[in-house]
Design a protein around this motif. Structure first.
Motif, PDB file in Angstrom:
ATOM      1  N   THR A  45       0.890  -1.342   0.079  1.00 40.25           N
ATOM      2  CA  THR A  45      -0.025   0.035  -0.210  1.00 40.25           C
ATOM      3  C   THR A  45       0.903   1.151  -0.144  1.00 40.25           C
ATOM      4  OG1 THR A  45      -1.810  -1.074   1.069  1.00 40.25           O
ATOM      5  CG2 THR A  45      -1.890   1.442   1.224  1.00 40.25           C
ATOM      6  N   SER A  85       0.335   5.467  -0.206  1.00 35.66           N
ATOM      7  CA  SER A  85      -0.596   6.553  -0.272  1.00 35.66           C
ATOM      8  C   SER A  85      -0.186   7.896   0.129  1.00 35.66           C
ATOM      9  CB  SER A  85      -1.756   6.045   0.673  1.00 35.66           C
ATOM     10  OG  SER A  85      -1.429   6.024   2.011  1.00 35.66           O
ATOM     11  N   LYS A 109      -1.981  11.647   1.129  1.00 30.78           N
ATOM     12  CA  LYS A 109      -3.260  12.197   1.304  1.00 30.78           C
ATOM     13  C   LYS A 109      -3.241  13.521   2.051  1.00 30.78           C
ATOM     14  CE  LYS A 109      -7.871  11.026   3.153  1.00 30.78           C
ATOM     15  NZ  LYS A 109      -8.774   9.859   3.979  1.00 30.78           N
ATOM     16  N   ASN A 111      -1.635  -1.237  -3.876  1.00 33.35           N
ATOM     17  CA  ASN A 111      -2.740  -0.263  -3.879  1.00 33.35           C
ATOM     18  C   ASN A 111      -2.057   0.961  -3.623  1.00 33.35           C
ATOM     19  OD1 ASN A 111      -5.113   1.423  -3.875  1.00 33.35           O
ATOM     20  ND2 ASN A 111      -5.781   0.585  -1.874  1.00 33.35           N
ATOM     21  N   THR A 112      -2.296   2.007  -4.673  1.00 32.04           N
ATOM     22  CA  THR A 112      -1.659   3.125  -4.813  1.00 32.04           C
ATOM     23  C   THR A 112      -2.667   4.353  -4.953  1.00 32.04           C
ATOM     24  OG1 THR A 112       0.390   2.016  -5.898  1.00 32.04           O
ATOM     25  CG2 THR A 112       0.292   4.395  -5.860  1.00 32.04           C
ATOM     26  N   GLN A 113      -2.591   5.285  -3.871  1.00 36.14           N
ATOM     27  CA  GLN A 113      -3.636   6.189  -3.725  1.00 36.14           C
ATOM     28  C   GLN A 113      -2.911   7.687  -3.577  1.00 36.14           C
ATOM     29  OE1 GLN A 113      -6.261   4.960  -0.896  1.00 36.14           O
ATOM     30  NE2 GLN A 113      -7.583   3.975  -2.293  1.00 36.14           N
ATOM     31  N   ALA A 135      -4.749  11.319  -2.849  1.00 38.32           N
ATOM     32  CA  ALA A 135      -6.205  11.959  -2.358  1.00 38.32           C
ATOM     33  C   ALA A 135      -5.829  13.502  -1.942  1.00 38.32           C
ATOM     34  CB  ALA A 135      -7.020  11.406  -1.587  1.00 38.32           C
ATOM     35  N   ALA A 181      -0.964   9.277  -9.040  1.00 41.69           N
ATOM     36  CA  ALA A 181      -1.046   8.279  -8.278  1.00 41.69           C
ATOM     37  C   ALA A 181      -0.335   7.181  -9.383  1.00 41.69           C
ATOM     38  CB  ALA A 181      -2.313   7.600  -7.761  1.00 41.69           C
ATOM     39  N   GLN A 213      -3.881  -1.688  -8.101  1.00 36.99           N
ATOM     40  CA  GLN A 213      -4.918  -0.419  -8.226  1.00 36.99           C
ATOM     41  C   GLN A 213      -4.319   0.724  -7.984  1.00 36.99           C
ATOM     42  OE1 GLN A 213      -8.218  -1.020  -8.292  1.00 36.99           O
ATOM     43  NE2 GLN A 213      -8.346  -3.111  -8.072  1.00 36.99           N
ATOM     44  N   GLU A 232      -5.339   5.049  -7.938  1.00 37.53           N
ATOM     45  CA  GLU A 232      -6.345   5.748  -8.031  1.00 37.53           C
ATOM     46  C   GLU A 232      -5.605   7.383  -7.428  1.00 37.53           C
ATOM     47  OE1 GLU A 232     -10.618   6.624  -5.366  1.00 37.53           O
ATOM     48  OE2 GLU A 232      -9.324   4.766  -5.309  1.00 37.53           O
ATOM     49  N   SER A 287      -7.435  11.284  -6.756  1.00 37.49           N
ATOM     50  CA  SER A 287      -8.669  11.947  -6.408  1.00 37.49           C
ATOM     51  C   SER A 287      -8.482  13.378  -5.807  1.00 37.49           C
ATOM     52  CB  SER A 287      -9.528  11.370  -5.850  1.00 37.49           C
ATOM     53  OG  SER A 287      -9.123  10.798  -4.421  1.00 37.49           O
ATOM     54  N   ALA A 332      -3.690   9.180 -12.614  1.00 36.68           N
ATOM     55  CA  ALA A 332      -3.491   7.717 -12.262  1.00 36.68           C
ATOM     56  C   ALA A 332      -2.943   7.137 -13.211  1.00 36.68           C
ATOM     57  CB  ALA A 332      -5.023   7.368 -11.813  1.00 36.68           C
TER      58      ALA A 332
END
Length: 393
Positions: free
Chosen positions: A202, A204, A206, A256-258, A260, A275, A344, A346, A348, A365
């Motif tokens: 993971t 992320s 944010k 999972n790469t996010q 936000a 991302a 993944q 994403e 945002s 993304a």
């Protein structure tokens, strides 16, 4: 940072360590030497049809193996290698924090995970014992994150950069060779190889609603995952009368790469939210072979001239006498390569976020996979004269 690169050779020939492990197992369970040997062989070789009978100490003795000499014979049984690397790198800018940089403000979480797992066979040894298997499991996992909480203040006069970056390398290789001659018992030439690569990653970045970012420069929010995965399983059955075996290469990959961005931003020039998941290599390979090829024939002939090693191994067995070679009644090379991959990425911008920029807004993304290979190869070699002997094809 997590780095795992096990050296199997040192442990393989460390008879003191092997003996200590065997004694510990015997003492904890109240087992005799023969009961301990039966447990080891039963657990490792039980899944193979026709080989489970080798857990019987009487049948082991009939094959020439002495279960009373576990401290040395245990070095000759199938190899299992397991390596697991877990590493977290997390940064949180909490409520009430006030960070001020007179130039650029950089907040970065970085992690590197490198795991190498290998199991192998020694060809001369595996030509003298009637079983073999290779099993390898490798896993990398962890979280790399940067999070700016609501109520935190970040000020960079020339810009603000928030980055979460992880580099991940996983190599799993399982190689097993059974070079034992059938000598009337084809089941003694079989075995298997199993390799499994597993990831749980993971990454992320944010910025929560209510956080305050103050700059006249550029603002960037980046989550980047880099991966290189290789999983390989190989089994060869090469003795006279070789029957072959099964191979399974299994890869279960998750990431999972996010990125936000949920805060309001005013007065900055450019905003870039990205991302990205980059897989430079994703390879899965299963190879099985029954019967010698030319390269195997030459290698076995060369290694067979190393008398000191051969004599040492033979000294661990009783009543090992040459018999007439057994022709193969059948040969089977079965390989299965399976990849389950869930990747993944994403990026945002929050639903109620208000942006007032003097420059550009970028929202990206991206997933990129290179060298994506899932290879399954099964080879059956047969003598053109219809007999094995020391022949090859």
């Amino acid at each position: 940072m997590a780095v795992v690169d096990p050296g199997l050779l040192s442990s393989l020939f460390d008879s003191a360590a092997i003996k200590a492990d065997i004694l510990k197992m015997k003492n904890e369970n109240g087992w005799s030497d023969e009961e301990a040997w039966k447990k080891i062989i039963g657990d490792i070789m039980g899944p193979i049809t026709g080989i489970g009978s080798l857990s019987n100490p009487d049948q082991l003795k009939a094959l020439g193996a002495d279960p009373a000499d576990l401290s040395e014979l245990s070095a000759l049984i199938p190899f299992l290698a397991v390596s697991i690397g877990h590493a977290d790198s997390k940064i949180e800018v909490l409520d009430g924090a006030d960070l001020h940089a007179s130039q650029k403000l950089l907040v970065k979480a970085d992690s590197t995970r490198t795991v190498t797992t290998e199991s192998f066979s020694i060809p001369l040894v595996q030509s003298l014992i009637p079983f073999n298997a290779g099993m390898a499991f490798g896993r990398i996992s962890g979280t790399t994150s940067v999070e700016v909480k609501s109520g935190a203040t970040l000020k960079g006069e020339q810009g603000i950069a928030l980055q979460a970056h992880s580099q991940n390398t996983l190599t799993v290789e399982s190689e097993a060779t059974n070079g034992h001659d059938a000598e009337g018992k084809q089941a003694t030439t079989t075995g298997f190889a199993f390799a499994m690569a597993n990831t749980g990653l993971t990454t992320s970045a944010k910025v929560n609603s209510g956080a305050l970012l103050n700059t006249r420069g550029d603002v960037s929010l980046l989550a980047l995952t880099e991966q290189a995965i290789r999983n390989k399983a190989v089994f060869k059955s090469l003795g006279n009368g070789a029957a072959g075996g099964a191979v399974l290469a299994l890869s279960v990959l998750n990431s999972n790469t996010q990125a936000a961005f949920n805060a309001n931003l005013s007065g900055a020039r450019h905003l870039d939210v990205s991302a990205t998941n980059l897989i430079s290599r994703q390879q899965n390979e299963a190879t099985s072979q029954a019967g010698k090829g030319l390269a195997d024939f030459l290698k076995f002939r060369a290694i067979g001239t190393v008398d000191p090693i051969k004599n040492y191994v033979l000294s661990k067995f009783k009543d090992v006498n040459p018999t007439q070679p057994t022709d193969s009644k059948f040969r089977l090379a079965a390989s299965l390569g399976l990849v389950i991959s869930d990747q993944q990425a994403e990026a945002s911008i929050g639903q109620s976020t208000q942006l007032n920029l003097s420059g550009n807004l970028g929202l990206t993304a991206l997933q990129e996979i290179r060298e994506l290979h899932n290879l399954v190869n099964s080879t059956v070699n047969g003598s053109k004269r219809g007999e094995d002997q020391n022949d090859y094809s």
